[in-house]
Write a protein that holds these residues in place. Structure first.
Motif: not given
Length: 423
Positions: A270-278
């Protein structure tokens, strides 16, 4: 006399050499028999998976066709096509693996031999003796996972650990676009776990293209209804990919309910701290579609299916989710446990779709094709338990995957039981 003793000495040396050679031959023979046994075990495992895929797919398609006796709608037809596509993919993929298993004599899975460290961990876990900080949580979990994996890859392996019993209810929360698959993420593993541990499992109906705030309310509505009907049950949430983020938002927004009814949350990739891919250029092109937001067709699609809109992207953006978690982690309920596990894979180890995502969403950081490892673990300022990194791509939770989902579920239960976090 000297000649006689020399002859006896020479014969003794020849005898010792011959004895050593026979010993070496026996060792090689036993090793060969073991490899043949493992090879046959792998063939049998894939044959069972193929049989299960064929029977399950046939039953699902037959049941869907039987539903058409009262007429067929466009949604019914779409659902049938989806089931047939998924079934053909599952059976075809499994059949290919089964054929390859006949000619693949290389070892699969982990080696049966363990290090002294692993043996020490397994002995303490087996006997329920605290390790008192001698090893990290991820060391303990990895030792348990490898041991669980062995029992599935090598049927003749004598298990060092038993699967504990539990009355907990597992709640599976899937991620982005899981609607295209026939089952929830890791449902195959959850079904196996429930068969051997007395646990139950349910799945949540979340929207893979909607925001975490939207899905948190869907989860709340479904779980509230479930607890009303089953007030004695305790829930163990397992969130895969964005499902883990949705679960965190749900727990933040419904703290009292979770304090009473949820024993813990385990996030998987899970991207708990988000994802830079967006922030990728591909997403930037997609965002151009949202300029049509006033169009009636756009509004209809957004309301019914979603289009990876701004609120959805905000739920995953590292610039948003990292800040959200720092500001809200203290508002999460205190009594449940929180664990995380991340995946990593090289491009050549990945599923075809994961190879494509690695090309589209390029990252220099270790990742599973979608989520960077560093974003899939809880930060140091939060009292979460990071279980480490396993080899696997982001789609290993599908039922057609040959990743050992069964071992993943078993190892979670054993680990949590060992720490006293689950009854």
């Amino acid at each position: 006399m000297e000649t006689l003793f020399s002859s006896v000495g020479a014969n003794r040396k020849d005898y010792i050499m011959m004895k050593d050679q026979i010993h070496d031959i026996n060792l090689h023979y036993k090793s060969l028999l073991k490899k043949i046994g493992h090879h046959n075990a792998r063939k049998l495992r894939y044959k069972k998976i193929l049989t299960s895929a064929s029977k399950t797919s046939s039953r699902e398609i037959f049941e869907k066709i039987c539903d058409f006796k009262n007429g067929i709608s466009p949604n019914d037809l779409t659902d049938l096509i989806k089931k047939m596509t998924n079934a053909s993919t599952w059976i075809g993929h499994t059949y290919l693996r089964y054929l390859i298993s006949h000619v693949n004599f290389t070892s699969y899975g982990n080696s049966i031999s363990n290090s002294d460290k692993v043996e020490d961990i397994l002995e303490h876990v087996r006997r329920g003796i605290p390790l008192n900080g001698r090893y990290s949580h991820d060391d303990i979990f990895k030792a348990i996972y490898d041991e669980c994996e062995l029992r599935h890859y090598f049927p003749d392996h004598k298990p060092a650990l038993r699967i504990p019993k539990t009355n907990v209810t597992v709640v599976l929360i899937s991620g982005v676009l899981n609607e295209i698959f026939s089952t929830a993420a890791f449902e195959r593993g959850a079904d196996h776990l429930c068969q051997i541990s007395h646990a139950k499992y349910i799945t949540t109906n979340v929207k893979g293209t909607k925001s975490s705030e939207h899905n948190s309310e869907l989860i709340a509505k479904q779980l509230t209804k479930y607890i009303d009907e089953n007030p004695e049950e305790k829930l163990w949430l397992i969130g895969f990919s964005k499902g883990g983020v949705d679960a965190l938002h749900f727990m933040r927004n419904h703290r009292i309910f979770c304090e009473r009814n949820v024993i813990g949350l385990s996030t998987v990739a899970s991207p708990i701290l988000g994802s830079d891919h967006v922030n990728n250029k591909f997403i930037g092109v997609l965002n151009q579609l949202h300029k049509l937001s006033d169009n009636p067709i756009y509004k209809y699609i957004e309301e019914t299916r979603g289009t990876l809109g701004p609120e959805f992207q905000k739920s995953l953006s590292s610039s948003h989710q990292r800040v959200w978690f720092r500001h809200n982690h203290q508002e999460l309920p205190k009594s449940p446990f929180y664990t995380s596990v991340a995946f990593e894979s090289s491009w050549y180890e990945s599923h075809l779709w994961m190879i494509l995502t690695k090309l589209i969403f390029r990252s220099r950081k270790s990742n599973d094709g979608v989520v960077d490892v560093e974003n899939a673990t809880f930060p140091s300022y939060f009292n979460g338990i990071n279980l480490g990194i396993l080899r696997g791509h982001h789609l290993v939770g599908t039922r057609s995957s040959h990743f050992c989902q069964e071992a993943l579920m078993e190892s979670h239960l054993i680990f949590l039981k060992y720490l006293g976090l689950i009854d």
